[in-house]
Design an enzyme around this catalytic site. Sequence first.
Site, PDB file in Angstrom:
ATOM      1  N   ASP A 172       0.450  -1.049   0.545  1.00  0.00           N
ATOM      2  CA  ASP A 172      -0.416   0.351   0.046  1.00  0.00           C
ATOM      3  C   ASP A 172       0.923   1.022   0.341  1.00  0.00           C
ATOM      4  OD1 ASP A 172      -2.241   1.480   0.684  1.00  0.00           O
ATOM      5  OD2 ASP A 172      -2.308   2.171   2.810  1.00  0.00           O
ATOM      6  N   GLU A 225       1.537  -0.096  -5.139  1.00  0.00           N
ATOM      7  CA  GLU A 225       0.282   0.619  -4.679  1.00  0.00           C
ATOM      8  C   GLU A 225       0.674   1.523  -5.076  1.00  0.00           C
ATOM      9  OE1 GLU A 225      -2.174   3.365  -4.498  1.00  0.00           O
ATOM     10  OE2 GLU A 225      -2.146   2.875  -1.826  1.00  0.00           O
ATOM     11  N   ASP A 278     -10.750   2.152  -2.568  1.00  0.00           N
ATOM     12  CA  ASP A 278     -10.956   3.284  -2.017  1.00  0.00           C
ATOM     13  C   ASP A 278     -11.862   4.131  -3.176  1.00  0.00           C
ATOM     14  OD1 ASP A 278      -9.686   3.025   0.387  1.00  0.00           O
ATOM     15  OD2 ASP A 278      -7.820   4.072  -1.032  1.00  0.00           O
TER      16      ASP A 278
END
Length: 521
Positions: free
Chosen positions: A299, A354, A407
């Site tokens: 992430d 990411e 998200d």
Amino acid sequence: MPLQRHSGILLHPTSLPGPHGSGDLGPSAYYFVDWLVAASQSLWQVLPLGGIGPGNSPYMSPSAFAGNELLIDLAQLRDAGWLSDADISPDHGFDDYKVNFPAVQSFRISRLRMAASKFFADSRHAAQQRFRTFCYEARNWLDDYALFMALDKEYGGDGKLWQDWPSELAHRQPEALRAVAEKLSEECNFWKYCQWCFYNQWAVLKEYANKRGVEIIGDMPIFVSAHGADVWANQQLFDLDDKRKPRVVAGVPPDFFSATGQHWGNPLYNWPAHAKEGYRWWIDRLIGTLTLCDIVRIDHFRGFESYWEIPATSETAIDGQWKPGPGLALFTALQNALNKRQDQLGDGPRIIAEDLGIITPEVTALRQAAGLPGMRILQFAFDGHSDNLYLPHNFEANTVAYTGTHDNDTTWGWWDTLAPKDQDYVRRYLGIQGEFSVWDMIRVASISVAALSIIPMQDVLGLDTTCRMNLPGCAEGSWEWRFNWSQLAPWHADRLAELTRLHGRIPTRRSDEATQSSSTD
């Protein structure tokens, strides 16, 4: 390591159907694997599997190593003799389409305590030795986690954080820790029991998926919760002040998601301290994540090149500044450690970066130097500029395509917010003659040169904005979405399977193995 051409579905396990208020590692998880096989999907992206924190977010877990106790299948504990049918009778207040986290947490933890009490009451049970073996093998993180959770129950009332505990415990004085661990041994054992149950259940589910040709994409959040076992147990590795509280916190500047940026509140790392110990904590963390999954998505990759540092006293992210991250040194250390464990980890673990948000040439250069594929989100593509990196004709082959992520809004929700001129641009780019369909976006992700095509389950089901998983910057109402099997029809799997075959996303070897496994099970 370059990724092979696959496709899959993005779904957090809490979103699965099930009788106990949220999805778990029970029958629905196995049924979902079977559905993936029927749909010719070879990937299940699960998001973080750790416990939830503020806002019900698994990105704010109290541990970077522990699994989410709420995912433990209670029926399996019943089958082991530690709960009764009456114990696991569902609460009438549960919702098939939404997770009520306070109700779910109260119900599940109370049942886990019942099961643990019965488990420890029978010292002759054959599982006792397996439990002790697990505790020994996981001792590097499990002892601190269990003691943290026990201390939080003992001293954490009225919103108190670990810095508010008795000073000898907050400062981790060895004699005080030994004494309190003995005093709270029963509570510590409860949390260890929960982790043993989680890890056992997950290992069996993962093996079931792998045997059927389905690989798991896990998630390793870059940051950890300020009120968690990792910071308490490794204070020297975080940027804390003389009161052991975060001096600065994590977030991102104003962006697509928020005009004031995102103030996450996670403590930032003391990177020189990590470098001094050879990034041991990060190596242990990555190895731990790779025991749970086949591919790991790291992430907020851009934070390893430079991260947004916000004063802990600031209420928004606007007042932050960029600070240099560890860069390639971290990824070199991680890769060297993984190379040494190749025999244990198979043909080499795969990692996804990411790389969303404000991506500079330096971030791209770091990702390429580390040899990691990035992510391309179709919802970000249609700004009217043909050089937009998220347009499929600009994709790299070694990348991962999504219609949207957890998200983002659902694709229907995104479409409904577009201005008419933007909708017209999407239609023209996608070659749509009539009405827009979510399947137009799914098809483009699938047909693209991207090695992986991942579709959120909400988009497969064609759901609107009310089924969005997370709204960045919003502290309430996220992570609650669930689906029900009644929403799925045979054509959903058939259509995905057709696209997967047409676009060459069925790996021959894994397809053969899955067919053989299904015929012999």
